[in-house]
Design an enzyme around this catalytic site. Structure first.
Site, PDB file in Angstrom:
ATOM      1  CG  ASP A  36      48.605  29.420  60.708  1.00 42.41           C
ATOM      2  OD1 ASP A  36      48.770  28.810  59.644  1.00 42.41           O
ATOM      3  OD2 ASP A  36      49.443  30.182  61.192  1.00 42.41           O
ATOM      4  CG  ASP A 278      58.039 -19.209  55.255  1.00 43.72           C
ATOM      5  OD1 ASP A 278      58.284 -20.131  54.464  1.00 43.72           O
ATOM      6  OD2 ASP A 278      56.970 -19.049  55.852  1.00 43.72           O
ATOM      7  N   GLY A 413      54.953 -11.830  47.839  1.00 39.51           N
ATOM      8  CA  GLY A 413      55.619 -12.192  46.597  1.00 39.51           C
ATOM      9  C   GLY A 413      55.735 -13.686  46.422  1.00 39.51           C
ATOM     10  CG  LEU A 414      57.018 -16.341  49.540  1.00 42.75           C
ATOM     11  CD1 LEU A 414      56.894 -16.979  50.905  1.00 42.75           C
ATOM     12  CD2 LEU A 414      58.219 -16.930  48.812  1.00 42.75           C
TER      13      LEU A 414
END
Ligand code: SF4
Length: 549
Positions: A36, A278, A413-414
């Site tokens: 433990d 944007d 992604g742009l």
């Protein structure tokens, strides 16, 4: 109990360790087998603490079970008090030690120590880590604050902040942000607990007029006890997002007897940024959200109301808060996912086809494999989610952090949008090698992977295969193996798997990326409804005409 490679929560004694590690002057003696001690790493490695948590393990081994493990526990308690000189001792047992029935509380009492001892009853086979933390905090508050009536009437504008803990997601920075906001709004914050508090501070909790529960998962039980025993009301509106923070401040100011509408706000950049040109590209993005209750519910609200996303999935691994999450999900017109099985969560993500995943460390792994943008919003988290810099989730600065961490993965992604526009250019066409690799050979229809590397198919192909649409897998859980090193990439070229013809895929790529996902989904629904296979250029335009009607 289920064996699993990944788990959202540890056993309840890990929750107790989180409270002990949050506070000053508290030591926890844990009756536990040798293995433990792994739990130390959660704090030193994941949270990057500069010291071990204040825990003494009895670390019994198999050979000790023939003798008295109870004696070992008493010796461990005595040694811990002598060595660490705590103000208060917590005692409890881990899962395996629970089976020994040694009764840590009773054993500690026989030692007649000169400091308070708080015994913990942690049913490891029924409850989990967060419950263990909430129970431990409640036991400590009860033991330290007592039930004697309060002396005098505290000033109305005095309050305590309850709930932040070690290993909590950005709790350290949230406390700083919210304490500053409360001070700017004329509130006197008396005690912050458990993070940074001593047992003597818990004794002072009833000296404030009311409590603020920042994380109900941890502090709701204690706050309800303080309400019942000391007549202290509490606020548990979550100050996450601009709207949430304003609601929170209005509620707190009203409770403090101040003008609720004269809220002193902070540097809110999210509101303007999310209206900027944007960000409007991102309106309507499908987002799947999963986490603890506080962060998941708040994230869904911020995503839909402040960023214009569409919540396509919402869930929690915390069954204790299932009702709250179900209610929130119903408000977004969807059904909540209540599960602590990461495979079930992965299947739900695949089915929801999100364009952004907000979740825990588990969902980060899942989204990464699926190549879907993602951000972490909730514990359990990994080492990178304990940044050295100031990075709260709550308050106005927290809202700015949310904007940065959720929107920026999508903004990447742009670039895809630009690639779409220049797809036929000699440098950017599909067969061109990445320009940053200089003289690298252009990829043909089949590319040999360099040894030691692994490539995944495009996210949409992966989702098709994994949901069984393309492979015809009725279970919808067909695993996708990455191609072995040195083997050809063939996923997109397999005619059996192809749901779309190559021409139709090319045509689809002419659609701007931010609507391409929707165009793909609509076309596939249209094709499925009309029994069309494979999808051709003609199907794409028929579907467009159908949905335009
Ligand atoms: S006692 Fe419980 S937490 Fe500890 S090693 Fe055994 S199963 Fe894991």
């Amino acid at each position: 109990m289920q064996l699993s490679l990944w788990t959202y929560e540890g056993p309840p004694h890990v929750g107790a360790m989180r409270i002990a590690a949050s506070m000053q002057g508290v030591h926890f003696v844990l009756h536990a087998p040798q293995g433990d001690t792994y739990a130390d790493l959660l704090f030193t490695m994941i949270e990057r603490r500069d010291s071990r948590p204040p825990v003494t393990y009895t670390t019994f081994q198999a050979r000790d079970l023939g003798g008295s493990t109870a004696d070992g526990f008493k010796t461990a308690c005595r040694n811990a008090v002598e060595r660490f000189r705590p103000d208060l001792l917590l005692v409890g047992a881990s899962c395996t030690a629970e089976l020994l029935q040694d009764d840590p509380g009773g054993l500690a009492r026989t030692l007649e120590l000169d400091i308070p001892v708080v015994p913990l009853d942690l049913p490891s086979y029924q409850k989990k880590e967060t419950w263990g933390a909430a129970e431990t905090f409640y036991r400590l508050v009860r033991a330290c604050a007592g039930s004697a009536p309060r002396q005098g009437t505290p000033p109305r504008a005095s309050c305590n902040l309850l709930g932040p803990t070690a290993l909590g997601f950005r709790n350290r920075d949230d406390v700083r942000e919210i304490a500053a906001l409360l001070a700017a709004n004329g509130l006197d914050v008396r005690v912050i607990a458990p993070l940074g508090a001593r047992p003597q501070d818990l004794a002072r909790l009833p000296e404030a007029a009311f409590n603020i529960v920042l994380y109900p998962e941890i502090a709701d039980t204690a706050a309800r006890w303080l309400q019942r025993t000391h007549g202290m009301p509490f606020v548990s509106t979550s100050p996450i997002g601009v709207g949430g923070t304003r609601d929170f401040l209005r509620e707190v100011r009203a409770m403090a007897g101040l003008d609720a509408d004269a809220v002193a706000s902070g540097p809110d950049r999210l509101s303007w940024y999310s209206r900027s040109i944007d960000s409007t590209y991102l309106t309507g993005k499908r987002v799947f959200i999963f986490g603890d209750a506080t962060h998941a519910i708040a994230a869904a609200r911020v995503a839909s109301r402040e960023l214009g996303f569409q919540v396509c999935g919402l869930g929690t691994y915390m069954r204790e808060f299932a009702r709250d999450v179900r209610e929130a999900a119903a408000g977004h017109g969807i059904e909540a996912l209540i599960s602590d099985d990461h495979l079930e969560v992965e299947a739900a993500i695949l089915e929801a086809r999100p364009e952004l995943v907000l979740g825990t460390q588990m969902e980060r792994h899942i989204a990464k494999r699926l190549r879907v943008p993602c951000a972490v919003i909730s514990a359990p988290v990994h080492v990178q989610d304990f940044p050295a810099r100031y990075s709260p989730q709550m308050g106005f600065e927290g809202a700015n952090v949310l904007f940065d961490s959720w929107v920026h993965p999508l903004m990447m992604g742009l670039e895809e949008h630009l690639l779409g526009m220049f797809r036929d250019d000699f440098e950017f066409n599909d067969q061109a090698a990445p320009s940053h690799l200089g003289s690298a050979k252009a990829a043909g229809p089949e590319t040999t992977l360099p040894a030691g590397s692994a490539a995944l198919p495009h996210v949409d192909d992966r989702m098709k295969v994994a949901t069984g649409q393309a492979a015809g897998d009725a279970t919808g859980t067909a695993p996708l193996a990455a191609p072995a090193a040195g083997s050809p990439i063939a996923v997109a070229q397999d005619p059996v798997l192809a749901l779309w013809t190559a021409d139709a895929e090319r045509e689809l790529k002419k659609v701007p990326f931010f609507v391409r996902g929707k165009a793909r989904r609509n076309t596939e629904h249209f094709a499925a409804a009309n029994g069309i296979h494979p999808i051709t250029v003609e199907t794409l335009y028929d579907a467009k005409a159908h949905f335009a009607r």
